[in-house]
Design a protein around this motif. Structure first.
Motif, PDB file in Angstrom:
ATOM      1  N   ALA A 352       0.854  -1.184   0.000  1.00 34.20           N
ATOM      2  CA  ALA A 352       0.000   0.000   0.000  1.00 34.20           C
ATOM      3  C   ALA A 352       0.891   1.235   0.000  1.00 34.20           C
ATOM      4  O   ALA A 352       1.892   1.295   0.726  1.00 34.20           O
ATOM      5  CB  ALA A 352      -0.935   0.023   1.207  1.00 34.20           C
ATOM      6  N   GLY A 353       0.538   2.196  -0.821  1.00 31.64           N
ATOM      7  CA  GLY A 353       1.342   3.403  -0.899  1.00 31.64           C
ATOM      8  C   GLY A 353       0.520   4.612  -1.288  1.00 31.64           C
ATOM      9  O   GLY A 353      -0.601   4.493  -1.797  1.00 31.64           O
ATOM     10  N   SER A 382      -1.933   3.574  -4.310  1.00 26.64           N
ATOM     11  CA  SER A 382      -1.755   2.274  -4.961  1.00 26.64           C
ATOM     12  C   SER A 382      -1.885   1.185  -3.906  1.00 26.64           C
ATOM     13  O   SER A 382      -1.377   1.314  -2.797  1.00 26.64           O
ATOM     14  CB  SER A 382      -0.395   2.183  -5.661  1.00 26.64           C
ATOM     15  OG  SER A 382       0.660   2.289  -4.731  1.00 26.64           O
ATOM     16  N   VAL A 383      -2.594   0.106  -4.280  1.00 31.29           N
ATOM     17  CA  VAL A 383      -2.845  -1.001  -3.355  1.00 31.29           C
ATOM     18  C   VAL A 383      -2.710  -2.309  -4.123  1.00 31.29           C
ATOM     19  O   VAL A 383      -3.201  -2.422  -5.263  1.00 31.29           O
ATOM     20  CB  VAL A 383      -4.249  -0.914  -2.718  1.00 31.29           C
ATOM     21  CG1 VAL A 383      -4.502  -2.117  -1.817  1.00 31.29           C
ATOM     22  CG2 VAL A 383      -4.411   0.380  -1.941  1.00 31.29           C
ATOM     23  N   LEU A 384      -2.052  -3.281  -3.507  1.00 36.56           N
ATOM     24  CA  LEU A 384      -1.963  -4.621  -4.084  1.00 36.56           C
ATOM     25  C   LEU A 384      -2.088  -5.639  -2.959  1.00 36.56           C
ATOM     26  O   LEU A 384      -1.321  -5.614  -1.999  1.00 36.56           O
ATOM     27  CB  LEU A 384      -0.637  -4.814  -4.820  1.00 36.56           C
ATOM     28  CG  LEU A 384      -0.354  -6.227  -5.358  1.00 36.56           C
ATOM     29  CD1 LEU A 384      -1.392  -6.614  -6.404  1.00 36.56           C
ATOM     30  CD2 LEU A 384       1.045  -6.324  -5.922  1.00 36.56           C
ATOM     31  N   ILE A 385      -3.066  -6.548  -3.094  1.00 36.05           N
ATOM     32  CA  ILE A 385      -3.273  -7.624  -2.127  1.00 36.05           C
ATOM     33  C   ILE A 385      -3.260  -8.936  -2.896  1.00 36.05           C
ATOM     34  O   ILE A 385      -4.006  -9.098  -3.868  1.00 36.05           O
ATOM     35  CB  ILE A 385      -4.609  -7.466  -1.380  1.00 36.05           C
ATOM     36  CG1 ILE A 385      -4.666  -6.108  -0.666  1.00 36.05           C
ATOM     37  CG2 ILE A 385      -4.813  -8.597  -0.392  1.00 36.05           C
ATOM     38  CD1 ILE A 385      -6.032  -5.812  -0.054  1.00 36.05           C
ATOM     39  N   PHE A 399      -5.215  -1.851  -7.221  1.00 32.37           N
ATOM     40  CA  PHE A 399      -5.815  -0.564  -7.576  1.00 32.37           C
ATOM     41  C   PHE A 399      -4.709   0.475  -7.638  1.00 32.37           C
ATOM     42  O   PHE A 399      -3.792   0.489  -6.806  1.00 32.37           O
ATOM     43  CB  PHE A 399      -6.862  -0.120  -6.557  1.00 32.37           C
ATOM     44  CG  PHE A 399      -7.347   1.291  -6.785  1.00 32.37           C
ATOM     45  CD1 PHE A 399      -8.268   1.572  -7.786  1.00 32.37           C
ATOM     46  CD2 PHE A 399      -6.837   2.351  -6.037  1.00 32.37           C
ATOM     47  CE1 PHE A 399      -8.698   2.872  -8.015  1.00 32.37           C
ATOM     48  CE2 PHE A 399      -7.262   3.650  -6.258  1.00 32.37           C
ATOM     49  CZ  PHE A 399      -8.201   3.913  -7.257  1.00 32.37           C
ATOM     50  N   GLY A 400      -4.770   1.346  -8.633  1.00 30.78           N
ATOM     51  CA  GLY A 400      -3.799   2.422  -8.747  1.00 30.78           C
ATOM     52  C   GLY A 400      -4.373   3.601  -9.501  1.00 30.78           C
ATOM     53  O   GLY A 400      -5.200   3.441 -10.397  1.00 30.78           O
TER      54      GLY A 400
END
Length: 649
Positions: A352-353, A382-385, A399-400
């Motif tokens: 997450a950023g 920005s999110v990555l799971i 999501f970005g």
């Protein structure tokens, strides 16, 4: 999946952004032979560490590396012959490109150095067609360019390990590009019954010369063995482009007789001068909770340009044209801060950023005595799971939000003449567009990847062709007027059924809604699809002789506010390794069916127009590459101004 006409990507080599743009970037990537590449990775959702510019993520090319010390390098030569149809254009069929490059790397003790010199000469044919269908007439305008290019580039750098924890370095990139030639514009005008009313012909010469110089100094400080690190970059970039042009346009009756009063002649000079300064700091700190990365960047851009037009009299006397001439300065300052977290726990991975960018712009038209200023703050999360369910199945959600800034030329209000009745111009009021990308995907054994995606574009801009029925004037100008929603599904299938065959296939199906904020342009929607297959066959056990057959097909789709026709591309190539794999020989046929260019139809103010790229992409190319010395590659670093430099063209 994003349509080829909408894509703006960043390219990295060995996790470092390549400090080139446009044709320079294309030439650099072509210099990397297939035997040097270990893998190619697509980063669909870049973290906050990266600049937010671009709407299609990043491509990372990982090369094969060695820790051996000493000298190494390679020399490459290539020749390309275009296969046009008809073969003979402007009295010649000899359209070609010859290129050569040399790389030299050196690693020893505390020193690491590299240099690359490349040059090419070419004779190129390029062009497009713009058809405008008025209620009572059809204007069919073809613009064909006949150009010769001469390009020289040099990249050099050195790194020195001050201590086991600290490395400092310098790098330089410079080049000169000359693109000399002429445009031939033919514009027949037909009436509603199909008869020829008149023909407008334009001939213009161009002599652009561009010189660029870029310097970078950097430091990498590793504080301890836990991974705490600080990276500092300072960059300066200068770009100076000068051009001059002669322009003449005449109209002819159907019998070929010139209409005397139709003669239009101009001489013009134009210049673009860019100075760019960037300062960047990136830190990484592992903690017991997660890996923390944070940093900032300062960017200062000063872009000056002018275009001075002169009317040419019967005896070539020049009279300054105040209506067409322009002098413009654009200043942009951006301050960026970001923070990013990476964490792994059991079968889960989290990233997450957040990146914040504050931008101040000032555009000054000295000719129009007009100043435009703007200040804006934008946030880019920005999110990555990801979840590894078992050894065969994994899931991810990303999501970005990203930004697509206009090029400097698009912001310049100067006019570029196509004919006496058509021209293009920039827009100093043009603003960036913003792209939000959401994707849910599933991967099975690294064989099949399935995805659902949603792309949203806010404040989208595009070059708009606006025709006037009463004057027949046609102007092209970039405007912010689109909001787009694209939703779809994608499948990627990688098969290795035989030891001698690699096969990768992609299929994407999507629906696009494009909403126009302009009353004279209707909103449109429609379906689209894209298919691709890439195949590599090896003819021997050592994989030193191979062939590749790659094909893609783009179905009709909504492109910005228009509709594109179908287009497709077939490439065939052969490669062979010899002399203990140090000599690489490749032979490629590009765009075998001459079918890879697009055509887009739009309707503005009730007037339909169609823009068609000429099918000039078919060529055959032979390239030789020889590696010498020890198998080692000096570390080529990224710099801090890649985003800004990508907006030059």
């Amino acid at each position: 999946m994003t349509s080829a006409l909408w894509v703006k990507v960043r390219v990295m080599v060995n996790d470092r952004v390549v400090q080139l743009a446009g044709t320079d970037l294309a030439r650099y990537l072509k210099s990397i032979s297939a035997n040097q590449i270990s893998k190619i990775e697509v980063i669909k959702n870049p973290s906050a560490n990266y600049d937010a510019d671009g709407n299609a993520g990043l491509i990372n090319i990982t090369t094969k590396r060695s820790s051996k010390q000493g000298f190494s390098g390679n020399v490459q030569l290539g020749d390309r012959q275009s296969l046009h149809s008809p073969a003979n254009v402007f009295g010649t069929s000899n359209y070609w490109l010859a290129a050569g490059s040399a790389n030299l790397n050196y690693n020893a003790d505390k020193w690491s150095a590299y240099t690359n010199v490349s040059m090419d000469h070419d004779h190129e044919l390029e062009g497009f067609e713009t058809d405008v269908f008025y209620p009572k007439q059809s204007w069919l305008q073809t613009d064909t360019g006949n150009y010769r290019g001469h390009n020289f580039n040099i990249i050099a750098g050195v790194d020195y390990k001050v201590s086991p924890k600290t490395t400092i370095g310098l790098s330089y990139l410079g080049g000169k590009s000359v693109y000399d030639g002429s445009d031939h514009v033919n514009n027949p005008v037909y009436n509603t019954s199909g008869g020829l009313d008149s023909t407008l012909r334009t001939y213009a010469t161009y002599h652009p010369i561009a010189i660029s110089n870029s310097g970078n100094t950097h430091a990498v400080i590793n504080f301890d063995t836990t991974g705490k690190k600080l990276v500092l970059n300072a960059d300066y970039f200068n770009y100076n482009r000068n051009d001059r042009s002669d322009f003449e346009s005449n109209s002819y009756l159907p019998n070929g007789q010139v209409i005397p009063a139709s003669n239009t002649r101009y001489f013009d000079t134009n210049k673009q001068l860019i100075n760019l300064y960037t300062f960047k700091a990136d830190a990484e700190i592992p903690t017991s909770f997660a890996k923390l990365a944070f940093g900032g960047k300062l960017s200062f851009i000063n872009n000056y340009s002018n275009a001075y037009y002169y009317n040419k009299g019967p005896n070539d006397e020049l009279t300054y044209n105040t209506n067409l001439s322009n002098e413009f300065r654009y200043i942009e300052n951006t301050q960026s801060l970001y923070i990013n977290l990476n964490k792994e726990k059991d079968k889960w991975k989290y990233q997450a950023g957040l990146r914040a960018e504050y931008t101040e712009t000032k555009g000054t038209s000295y000719t129009l005595k007009q100043v435009n200023t703007k200040k804006y703050l934008q946030l880019f999360p920005s999110v990555l799971i990801s979840y590894q369910a078992d050894t065969a199945n994994s899931f991810s959600l990303s999501f970005g939000r990203r930004i697509n800034r206009p090029t400097f030329w698009n912001l310049n209000p100067f006019k570029s003449l196509f004919t006496a009745y058509s021209y293009g111009e920039g827009n100093p009021f043009l603003q960036p567009e913003y792209n939000s990308n959401l994707e849910l995907s599933h991967t099975y054994k690294n064989i099949l990847t399935s995805g659902l995606f949603l792309n949203i574009t806010d404040n989208g801009f595009n070059n708009l062709t606006i025709a006037s029925d009463d004057t027949n004037l046609v102007r092209t100008i970039p405007l912010n007027f689109i909001k787009t929603y694209r939703v779809g599904v994608s499948e990627n299938l990688s098969l290795h059924l035989f030891s001698w065959l690699d096969n990768n296939n992609q299929a994407t199906f999507y629906h696009t809604d494009a909403h126009s904020s302009l009353s004279y342009i209707k909103s449109i929607s429609g379906y689209g699809a894209y298919l691709a297959t890439n195949n590599t066959a090896y003819f021997n056990a050592g994989k030193t002789f191979a062939a590749a057959v790659n094909f893609w097909y783009q179905f009709p789709e909504v492109d910005h506010i228009g509709r594109s026709d179908a287009y497709y591309k077939l490439d065939i190539g052969f490669t062979a390794l010899a002399m203990q794999k140090k000599l690489n020989i490749t032979l490629n046929l590009n765009d075998a069916f001459r079918s890879s260019a697009s055509a887009v139809t739009t309707t503005v103010n009730g007037i339909r127009s169609k823009f068609t790229n000429f099918q000039l992409n078919r060529f055959v190319q032979l390239a030789l590459s020889y590696r010498f010395g020890r198998e080692t590659t000096a570390e080529k670093r990224d710099t801090g101004n890649e985003e800004e430099r990508g907006r030059i063209h």
